[in-house]
Design a protein around this motif. Structure first.
Motif, PDB file in Angstrom:
ATOM      1  N   ASP A  53       0.825  -1.483   0.032  1.00  0.00           N
ATOM      2  CA  ASP A  53       0.451  -0.031   0.076  1.00  0.00           C
ATOM      3  C   ASP A  53       0.643   1.398  -0.011  1.00  0.00           C
ATOM      4  N   ALA A  54       1.379   1.847  -1.543  1.00  0.00           N
ATOM      5  CA  ALA A  54       2.451   2.899  -1.114  1.00  0.00           C
ATOM      6  C   ALA A  54       2.157   3.770  -2.752  1.00  0.00           C
ATOM      7  N   GLU A  55       2.478   4.519  -2.366  1.00  0.00           N
ATOM      8  CA  GLU A  55       1.683   5.198  -3.869  1.00  0.00           C
ATOM      9  C   GLU A  55       3.069   4.779  -5.248  1.00  0.00           C
ATOM     10  N   GLU A  56       3.632   4.356  -5.144  1.00  0.00           N
ATOM     11  CA  GLU A  56       5.016   3.671  -6.192  1.00  0.00           C
ATOM     12  C   GLU A  56       3.671   2.143  -6.186  1.00  0.00           C
ATOM     13  N   ASP A  57       3.598   1.462  -7.699  1.00  0.00           N
ATOM     14  CA  ASP A  57       3.422  -0.379  -8.270  1.00  0.00           C
ATOM     15  C   ASP A  57       4.685  -1.106  -7.198  1.00  0.00           C
ATOM     16  N   GLY A 115       4.911   3.234   3.991  1.00  0.00           N
ATOM     17  CA  GLY A 115       4.568   5.097   3.797  1.00  0.00           C
ATOM     18  C   GLY A 115       3.469   5.885   5.139  1.00  0.00           C
ATOM     19  N   LYS A 125       0.767   6.881   7.191  1.00  0.00           N
ATOM     20  CA  LYS A 125      -0.636   5.913   7.162  1.00  0.00           C
ATOM     21  C   LYS A 125      -1.646   7.613   7.536  1.00  0.00           C
TER      22      LYS A 125
END
Length: 179
Positions: A10-14, A135, A137
């Motif tokens: 669960d992050a902005e980048e894949d 990241g 939360k």
């Protein structure tokens, strides 16, 4: 049968890993496969959470029994993957390290016959580099005005005079210098 999962950070980048594991393996086996696939040392506490189709978290399944009575709480090793996941129930959430809160969305992508000569669990595909830190939360209510409900922070002088200031430790059953 073999379950093939896509495990997404669960992050902005894949950042994701595809893992194949036997359906009769346990959630603890999946936990081990996930932390190995993402390069963790496996020394932190983790939990799985059941969820609905839109990833809303439901029941916790922890690595260790944290209940008041030993054996009262079911843990990862008590659940075969097929007990919780199938063609209709494909999603589960995984949290590793409750300080960093590495959160993963785990989705059952396929159920297939095992491949001859293949050992499971197996890392099938890896995409993206793990960041140094999880990241941030953000936990907030849908309506911030509802966060505190009917809490009233207006005190009158009489209320303030009746507060003891927290220095009366006799009421708590321990001495002031307890450590």
């Amino acid at each position: 049968m073999v379950y093939k999962f896509r495990v997404i950070l669960d992050a902005e980048e894949d950042i994701f890993r595809d893992i194949a594991i036997q359906e009769d393996d346990t959630l603890e086996d999946l936990h081990n496969a996930i932390f190995n696939a993402f390069g963790f040392d496996g020394m932190e506490v983790a939990s799985f959470y059941t969820c609905d189709e839109t990833w809303n978290q439901e029941d916790e399944i922890s690595l260790f029994d944290t209940g008041d009575e030993p054996g009262e709480q079911k843990i990862m090793s008590d659940y075969a993957l097929s007990d919780l996941l199938d063609a209709q129930n494909t999603k589960i959430i995984y949290v590793y390290d409750f300080i960093q809160m590495w959160t993963f969305l785990v989705e059952l992508a396929a159920i297939e016959e095992p491949q001859s000569g293949e050992s499971y669990p197996a890392l099938l595909f890896s995409h993206g580099e793990m960041p140094d830190e999880a990241g941030e939360k953000i936990f907030e209510a849908e309506n911030p005005d509802d966060l505190y409900g009917d809490y009233d922070d207006d005190y009158d002088e009489e209320d303030l005079d009746n507060l003891d200031g927290g220095d009366n430790f006799e009421d708590y059953g321990f001495e002031e210098n307890w450590n």
